[in-house]
Write an enzyme that holds these catalytic residues in place. Structure first.
Site, short mmCIF file in Angstrom:
data_model
loop_
_atom_site.label_atom_id
_atom_site.label_comp_id
_atom_site.label_asym_id
_atom_site.label_seq_id
_atom_site.Cartn_x
_atom_site.Cartn_y
_atom_site.Cartn_z
N CYS A 1 21.98 66.75 62.62
CA CYS A 1 20.70 66.76 61.94
C CYS A 1 20.04 65.39 62.09
CB CYS A 1 20.90 67.10 60.46
SG CYS A 1 19.37 67.04 59.48
N CYS B 1 19.86 63.66 58.42
CA CYS B 1 21.01 63.12 57.68
C CYS B 1 22.26 62.92 58.52
CB CYS B 1 21.32 64.02 56.49
SG CYS B 1 22.02 65.62 56.93
N CYS C 1 20.72 68.22 53.73
CA CYS C 1 19.44 67.60 53.35
C CYS C 1 18.30 68.61 53.23
CB CYS C 1 19.06 66.49 54.31
SG CYS C 1 18.52 67.03 55.95
N CYS D 1 19.31 72.56 57.33
CA CYS D 1 20.52 71.75 57.15
C CYS D 1 21.04 71.95 55.73
CB CYS D 1 20.19 70.28 57.40
SG CYS D 1 21.56 69.16 57.05
N CYS E 1 17.61 79.48 67.29
CA CYS E 1 16.54 78.85 68.06
C CYS E 1 16.07 77.62 67.28
CB CYS E 1 15.42 79.87 68.26
SG CYS E 1 14.16 79.34 69.42
#
Length: 165
Positions: free
Chosen positions: A83, A86, A134, A131, A154
């Site tokens: 991510c 984070c 976060c 995510c 995707c």
């Protein structure tokens, strides 16, 4: 009967809305990420300091990057996709495939890395992927992927960083 001119005007309006939609903050009240608490929470100003403007638009405002603009779409080295908000590991290179859509696609995430919610924006219902740590918007998951899962995660490349192994 619809005249050719009326048809062209209507068609231009539809195409214009599709092109502009990536710049409009069209979010659904049903998107759970706007209302959940996450392990990592920052103010809008704090997110703006740590993310690029494009990352902020995608991760925090549920935007979508233009297809075929992310170098991660054609990244096929060994490694982990994390991510951009984070640093949480999300996907491995072993689950990546070329979907032909112009966005990085995976058939399964790392266990416990993502969460999903219903996205009813843009006059359709989709499954949003974000995510788990976060709450950053990553993309959407569809039921047209390859075996073994049949899923296509995707993802927006700008929402992730690649760490080679």
């Amino acid at each position: 009967m619809m005249k050719k001119r009326d048809f062209l005007h209507a068609s231009a309006a539809v195409v214009g809305m599709a092109l502009l939609s990536r710049y409009l903050p069209w979010r659904s009240d049903d998107m759970a990420t706007a209302n959940n608490e996450f392990e990592i929470e920052k103010t809008e100003a704090e997110w703006r300091k740590t993310l690029t403007p494009e990352q902020f638009r995608v991760l925090r405002q549920h935007g979508t990057e233009r297809a075929r603009t992310s170098p991660l779409d054609k990244q096929y080295g060994k490694g982990t996709y994390v991510c951009a908000g984070c640093g949480l590991p999300l996907f491995t290179s072993e689950t990546k495939f070329d979907s032909g859509t112009g966005w990085p696609s995976f058939f399964t995430p790392i266990e416990g890395a993502i969460a999903t919610s219903v996205d009813k924006s843009l006059f359709m219902t989709r499954v949003e992927v974000h995510c788990r740590r976060c709450g950053g918007h990553l993309g959407h998951v569809f039921e047209d992927g390859p075996k073994p899962t049949g899923k296509r995660y995707c993802m927006n490349g700008v929402a992730m960083n690649f760490i080679s192994s």
